[in-house]
Design a protein around this motif. Sequence first.
Motif, PDB file in Angstrom:
ATOM      1  N   HIS A  62      84.798  41.788  49.616  1.00 58.72           N
ATOM      2  CA  HIS A  62      84.934  42.337  48.268  1.00 58.72           C
ATOM      3  C   HIS A  62      83.742  41.899  47.420  1.00 58.72           C
ATOM      4  CE1 HIS A  62      89.050  43.630  49.085  1.00 58.72           C
ATOM      5  NE2 HIS A  62      89.229  42.452  49.680  1.00 58.72           N
ATOM      6  N   LEU A  63      83.169  42.848  46.741  1.00 63.30           N
ATOM      7  CA  LEU A  63      82.038  42.587  45.855  1.00 63.30           C
ATOM      8  C   LEU A  63      82.560  42.367  44.443  1.00 63.30           C
ATOM      9  CD1 LEU A  63      78.980  42.447  45.367  1.00 63.30           C
ATOM     10  CD2 LEU A  63      79.021  44.918  45.011  1.00 63.30           C
ATOM     11  N   TRP A  64      82.276  41.208  43.911  1.00 61.50           N
ATOM     12  CA  TRP A  64      82.729  40.857  42.571  1.00 61.50           C
ATOM     13  C   TRP A  64      81.541  40.857  41.618  1.00 61.50           C
ATOM     14  CZ3 TRP A  64      87.606  38.543  40.847  1.00 61.50           C
ATOM     15  CH2 TRP A  64      88.621  38.660  41.796  1.00 61.50           C
ATOM     16  N   LEU A  65      81.799  41.354  40.418  1.00 57.31           N
ATOM     17  CA  LEU A  65      80.792  41.340  39.360  1.00 57.31           C
ATOM     18  C   LEU A  65      81.415  40.796  38.091  1.00 57.31           C
ATOM     19  CD1 LEU A  65      78.984  44.795  39.819  1.00 57.31           C
ATOM     20  CD2 LEU A  65      78.134  42.531  40.434  1.00 57.31           C
ATOM     21  N   PRO A  66      80.666  40.004  37.322  1.00 54.62           N
ATOM     22  CA  PRO A  66      81.216  39.521  36.043  1.00 54.62           C
ATOM     23  C   PRO A  66      81.544  40.653  35.086  1.00 54.62           C
ATOM     24  CG  PRO A  66      79.288  38.238  36.691  1.00 54.62           C
ATOM     25  CD  PRO A  66      79.354  39.403  37.621  1.00 54.62           C
ATOM     26  N   PRO A  71      86.959  42.571  41.528  1.00 54.36           N
ATOM     27  CA  PRO A  71      86.223  43.275  42.586  1.00 54.36           C
ATOM     28  C   PRO A  71      85.799  44.674  42.145  1.00 54.36           C
ATOM     29  CG  PRO A  71      88.568  43.264  43.072  1.00 54.36           C
ATOM     30  CD  PRO A  71      88.383  42.383  41.865  1.00 54.36           C
ATOM     31  N   VAL A  72      84.718  45.145  42.749  1.00 52.16           N
ATOM     32  CA  VAL A  72      84.206  46.484  42.466  1.00 52.16           C
ATOM     33  C   VAL A  72      84.968  47.494  43.305  1.00 52.16           C
ATOM     34  CG1 VAL A  72      82.183  47.982  42.577  1.00 52.16           C
ATOM     35  CG2 VAL A  72      81.930  45.590  41.886  1.00 52.16           C
ATOM     36  N   ASP A  73      85.430  48.546  42.651  1.00 52.42           N
ATOM     37  CA  ASP A  73      86.129  49.636  43.317  1.00 52.42           C
ATOM     38  C   ASP A  73      85.239  50.874  43.275  1.00 52.42           C
ATOM     39  OD1 ASP A  73      87.827  51.414  44.436  1.00 52.42           O
ATOM     40  OD2 ASP A  73      89.480  51.107  43.035  1.00 52.42           O
ATOM     41  N   CYS A  74      84.726  51.265  44.424  1.00 57.09           N
ATOM     42  CA  CYS A  74      83.796  52.403  44.471  1.00 57.09           C
ATOM     43  C   CYS A  74      84.459  53.725  44.109  1.00 57.09           C
ATOM     44  CB  CYS A  74      83.179  52.511  45.870  1.00 57.09           C
ATOM     45  SG  CYS A  74      82.283  51.038  46.382  1.00 57.09           S
ATOM     46  N   ILE A  83      77.282  50.202  38.578  1.00 58.70           N
ATOM     47  CA  ILE A  83      76.343  49.845  39.641  1.00 58.70           C
ATOM     48  C   ILE A  83      75.003  50.540  39.420  1.00 58.70           C
ATOM     49  CG2 ILE A  83      75.899  50.076  42.111  1.00 58.70           C
ATOM     50  CD1 ILE A  83      78.844  49.651  42.600  1.00 58.70           C
ATOM     51  N   MET A  84      75.041  51.806  39.024  1.00 58.65           N
ATOM     52  CA  MET A  84      73.795  52.521  38.747  1.00 58.65           C
ATOM     53  C   MET A  84      73.058  51.894  37.574  1.00 58.65           C
ATOM     54  SD  MET A  84      74.983  56.477  39.338  1.00 58.65           S
ATOM     55  CE  MET A  84      73.313  57.051  39.000  1.00 58.65           C
ATOM     56  N   LEU A  85      73.779  51.481  36.558  1.00 56.63           N
ATOM     57  CA  LEU A  85      73.153  50.851  35.393  1.00 56.63           C
ATOM     58  C   LEU A  85      72.490  49.526  35.779  1.00 56.63           C
ATOM     59  CD1 LEU A  85      72.592  50.687  32.371  1.00 56.63           C
ATOM     60  CD2 LEU A  85      74.858  49.657  32.087  1.00 56.63           C
TER      61      LEU A  85
END
Length: 386
Positions: A62-66, A71-74, A83-85
């Motif tokens: 799982h990819l986590w971002l602050p 977790p990131v949900d695609c 993610i693009m930003l």
Amino acid sequence: MKGDVSDDRGKKDPLAQWLNEQSEARTKPQVRRRGNLRFAFYGRMSTVEHHLLPLLEQHDVHLWLPETDGPVDCRKPAHQALIMLLGVQSKREVQRSRHRVITAMRTQAREQGRYLGGRPPYGYQLVDAGPHPNAAHARWGRRLQRLEPDPATAAHVRRMFAQRLSGHSLASIARALNDDAVACPSTVDPGRNHHRTNDRWTLRTASAILANPRYTGRQVWNRQRTDIDTADGNRDAHGTVRWNNTKDWVISKQQAHTALVTEQEFIATQAIRSRRSAHDGTTRSYLLTGLLRCGSCGRRMDAHWVNQRPGYRCRHGHTSTQHPASQRRKILYLREDHVIARLAGHPSIARDTHSPHALATFYGRIRYTSCAIKRIAHQSRLDLCR
């Protein structure tokens, strides 16, 4: 399982604490977080979205971002936009950093004449130039370097310029160096030329030395560049080294090291390198220079004027810098008009490019080196030499 989740500062954050709690209750592969995750998104966003994220999901990572507080949900449009930003911001920061570094290097080369790295030219050696002007780099032990004439090779460079100014050809200069058993650049510095195995002087080596303005004592930077982006939009990990135009070179305002030749001698040498006129005063031109390769050995064919008309030849590796061997293949000669007639009938050529100049422009634009030209050179060994 213990997870190494400390950041670059060695401190714990909420995400690290949560991972430590989860690691005690679940048997999963080791989780590792290093540095700022934001800069991992620099690159083509289609690669991240269609390749990287599905790969992480496949291995239950799982990819986590602050910014997402989890977790990131695609599958969520908001997370895709985030993610693009982040990718755009990372690319912007990389480009800004690159611009600052290039600007600083231009200033250092032009105003200070500083040596900015790379292999020293043949005839020079690197010597210590004192501590680094940046206090932080000086504390790390880094020191400046500058160029000084090499006692073993500097005289050969002066000799080459003197011979060129006296009217010697590049072939005669290289042949004289080989006859005198003078070590070529790859032999003098094998550690920096491990990719070169030839231990003899060639026309290209002599030409490159005579065209290097650093022998005038000026520091020159940005003569070459490395292109990472290919023509089809992909990225080449190794890159392609290409020469920049002379207007893009950065030359120091003052002499930065001991000169081996004067600026007047160097400029006069470059004038000799320009296209020379024939005995009758005319200038000969060749439309397919650098575009033809021999079908037998694969070497690039040389432009050669024969029987009052332009043509091309392949000597199969033999050059004027070498003495003739007792047994060697016969030199291949091709007439330019015969080659153009064959190329004009090729099915891949448009109907409006049948004129000689249009064909030369077409092949020069795409650097045409397909098997068609190789077959022409191979099949024309008998009929085109007439």
